[in-house]
Design a protein around this motif. Structure first.
Motif, PDB file in Angstrom:
ATOM      1  N   VAL A  33       0.804  -1.220   0.000  1.00 13.22           N
ATOM      2  CA  VAL A  33       0.000   0.000   0.000  1.00 13.22           C
ATOM      3  C   VAL A  33       0.843   1.279   0.000  1.00 13.22           C
ATOM      4  O   VAL A  33       0.608   2.190  -0.790  1.00 13.22           O
ATOM      5  N   GLU A  34       1.831   1.303   0.871  1.00 10.47           N
ATOM      6  CA  GLU A  34       2.595   2.551   1.023  1.00 10.47           C
ATOM      7  C   GLU A  34       3.633   2.742  -0.088  1.00 10.47           C
ATOM      8  O   GLU A  34       3.677   3.811  -0.722  1.00 10.47           O
ATOM      9  N   TYR A  35       4.464   1.725  -0.330  1.00 12.14           N
ATOM     10  CA  TYR A  35       5.538   1.899  -1.314  1.00 12.14           C
ATOM     11  C   TYR A  35       5.029   2.189  -2.731  1.00 12.14           C
ATOM     12  O   TYR A  35       5.631   3.009  -3.429  1.00 12.14           O
ATOM     13  N   PRO A  36       3.921   1.566  -3.170  1.00 12.97           N
ATOM     14  CA  PRO A  36       3.409   1.956  -4.493  1.00 12.97           C
ATOM     15  C   PRO A  36       3.053   3.445  -4.565  1.00 12.97           C
ATOM     16  O   PRO A  36       3.097   4.047  -5.634  1.00 12.97           O
ATOM     17  N   LEU A  37       2.713   4.050  -3.409  1.00 10.89           N
ATOM     18  CA  LEU A  37       2.399   5.483  -3.392  1.00 10.89           C
ATOM     19  C   LEU A  37       3.650   6.337  -3.286  1.00 10.89           C
ATOM     20  O   LEU A  37       3.752   7.391  -3.909  1.00 10.89           O
ATOM     21  N   THR A  38       4.598   5.887  -2.448  1.00  9.84           N
ATOM     22  CA  THR A  38       5.745   6.754  -2.154  1.00  9.84           C
ATOM     23  C   THR A  38       6.935   6.500  -3.079  1.00  9.84           C
ATOM     24  O   THR A  38       7.760   7.379  -3.258  1.00  9.84           O
ATOM     25  N   LYS A  39       7.054   5.292  -3.610  1.00 12.57           N
ATOM     26  CA  LYS A  39       8.155   5.049  -4.553  1.00 12.57           C
ATOM     27  C   LYS A  39       7.700   4.223  -5.749  1.00 12.57           C
ATOM     28  O   LYS A  39       8.196   3.113  -5.971  1.00 12.57           O
ATOM     29  N   PRO A  40       6.762   4.778  -6.521  1.00 13.67           N
ATOM     30  CA  PRO A  40       6.235   4.046  -7.686  1.00 13.67           C
ATOM     31  C   PRO A  40       7.326   3.739  -8.705  1.00 13.67           C
ATOM     32  O   PRO A  40       7.245   2.746  -9.417  1.00 13.67           O
ATOM     33  N   GLU A  41       8.371   4.611  -8.734  1.00 10.56           N
ATOM     34  CA  GLU A  41       9.416   4.420  -9.754  1.00 10.56           C
ATOM     35  C   GLU A  41      10.169   3.106  -9.537  1.00 10.56           C
ATOM     36  O   GLU A  41      10.636   2.505 -10.497  1.00 10.56           O
ATOM     37  N   VAL A  42      10.257   2.665  -8.278  1.00  3.77           N
ATOM     38  CA  VAL A  42      10.944   1.392  -8.022  1.00  3.77           C
ATOM     39  C   VAL A  42      10.166   0.239  -8.661  1.00  3.77           C
ATOM     40  O   VAL A  42      10.741  -0.630  -9.319  1.00  3.77           O
ATOM     41  N   PHE A  43       8.835   0.270  -8.518  1.00 10.69           N
ATOM     42  CA  PHE A  43       8.012  -0.770  -9.131  1.00 10.69           C
ATOM     43  C   PHE A  43       8.164  -0.723 -10.655  1.00 10.69           C
ATOM     44  O   PHE A  43       8.263  -1.756 -11.308  1.00 10.69           O
TER      45      PHE A  43
END
Ligand code: ATP
Length: 269
Positions: A33-43
């Motif tokens: 939930v959080e990382y897709p919002l805060t670091k989408p570029e990593v995905f």
């Protein structure tokens, strides 16, 4: 009148330090939930799609809502909670529209986290069809599925669900592209109970109350009940007009909270 069924918080003030135990569960929710919002570029860089929705299940009062709020805080996201059971019981005939409104609001307020509590009230297996209520509930569920199918995994609206009864859920909700991650939020073990007791008694005046002993003596107790025990013990001391809370206050509070839970269990039978 839509205020009650939907709760909107700009960015909740709950931090991870306010949650006892549940370290692994918190990490799983952060990844979904959080990382897709805060670091989408990593995905994007790695080329992996984040899960679309995560469903938390487990006994009531174990911290599911707390985790959702803390993650919203951490991501600086709008937190929008809707109660599935209130939706079904208080907004008869309006369920599907409410679901539409919920997602419209989530998009307008993005980045946002939609948290649907008691989702089993909308998404129970289609066993007892035929009543007028269930056709309405069906429409609400169909709208929810359509909304989930209609948005991008990588977008800035994240969706979370919570239930006490995962076994009752309509499998349609658990299909890939919907709640494709399912996470159990268990009762706290002794170490977690100790942490929870510390959190909820942090501002209290205690005298001779070993919290580790209290944790050891409160097996099968939820976080919500531990919070209630601290509050009740505090009230005992207030009534005695004392200046500190003692072990005996906690003993009485434990009995009181346990009696209450047991009478609630009987009501459910
Ligand atoms: P429900 O299924 O009834 O919605 P829930 O799992 O969402 O329950 P919460 O609403 O998160 O439970 O918990 C209720 C309250 O109990 C919290 O606001 C908090 O004060 C306390 N609590 C529950 N679990 C914890 C925990 N792990 N750490 C600290 N406090 C907790």
């Amino acid at each position: 009148s839509r205020v009650r069924v939907m709760e909107l918080i700009e960015s909740p003030d709950i931090t991870f330090e306010k949650i006892g135990g549940l370290r692994e569960e918190i990490e799983e929710v952060r990844e979904a939930v959080e990382y897709p919002l805060t670091k989408p570029e990593v995905f994007r860089r790695i080329g992996v799609e984040p899960p679309k929705g995560i469903l938390l299940y487990g006994p009531p009062g174990t911290g599911k809502t707390l985790i959702a709020k803390a993650v919203a805080h951490q991501a600086n996201a709008t937190f929008i909670r809707m109660s599935g059971s209130e939706l079904v019981h208080k907004f008869i005939g309006e369920g599907a529209q409410m679901v539409r409104d919920l997602f419209t609001m989530a998009r307008e307020r993005a980045p946002s986290i939609v948290f649907i509590d008691e989702i089993d009230a909308i998404g129970t297996m289609r066993l007892h069809d035929g009543t007028s209520g269930s056709a309405e509930v069906q429409r609400t569920l169909m709208q929810l599925l359509a909304e989930m199918d209609g948005f991008d995994n990588r977008g800035d609206v994240r969706i979370m669900g919570a239930t006490n009864r995962v076994d009752m859920l309509d499998p349609a909700l658990l299909r890939p592209g919907r709640f494709d991650r399912v996470l159990m939020v268990p009762l706290p073990d002794t170490a977690a109970r100790h942490e929870i007791l510390k959190i909820h008694s942090a501002k209290m005046q205690l005298r001779g109350v070993p919290l580790d002993k209290l944790a050891a003596e409160t097996e099968n107790t939820t976080g919500a009940e531990l919070e209630a025990i601290c509050r009740e013990a505090g009230m005992m001391a207030v009534r005695r007009d004392s200046d500190a809370i003692t072990w005996s206050d906690f003993e009485q509070a434990m009995r009181k909270v346990k009696d209450k839970t047991q009478s609630q269990d009987i009501m459910f039978l």
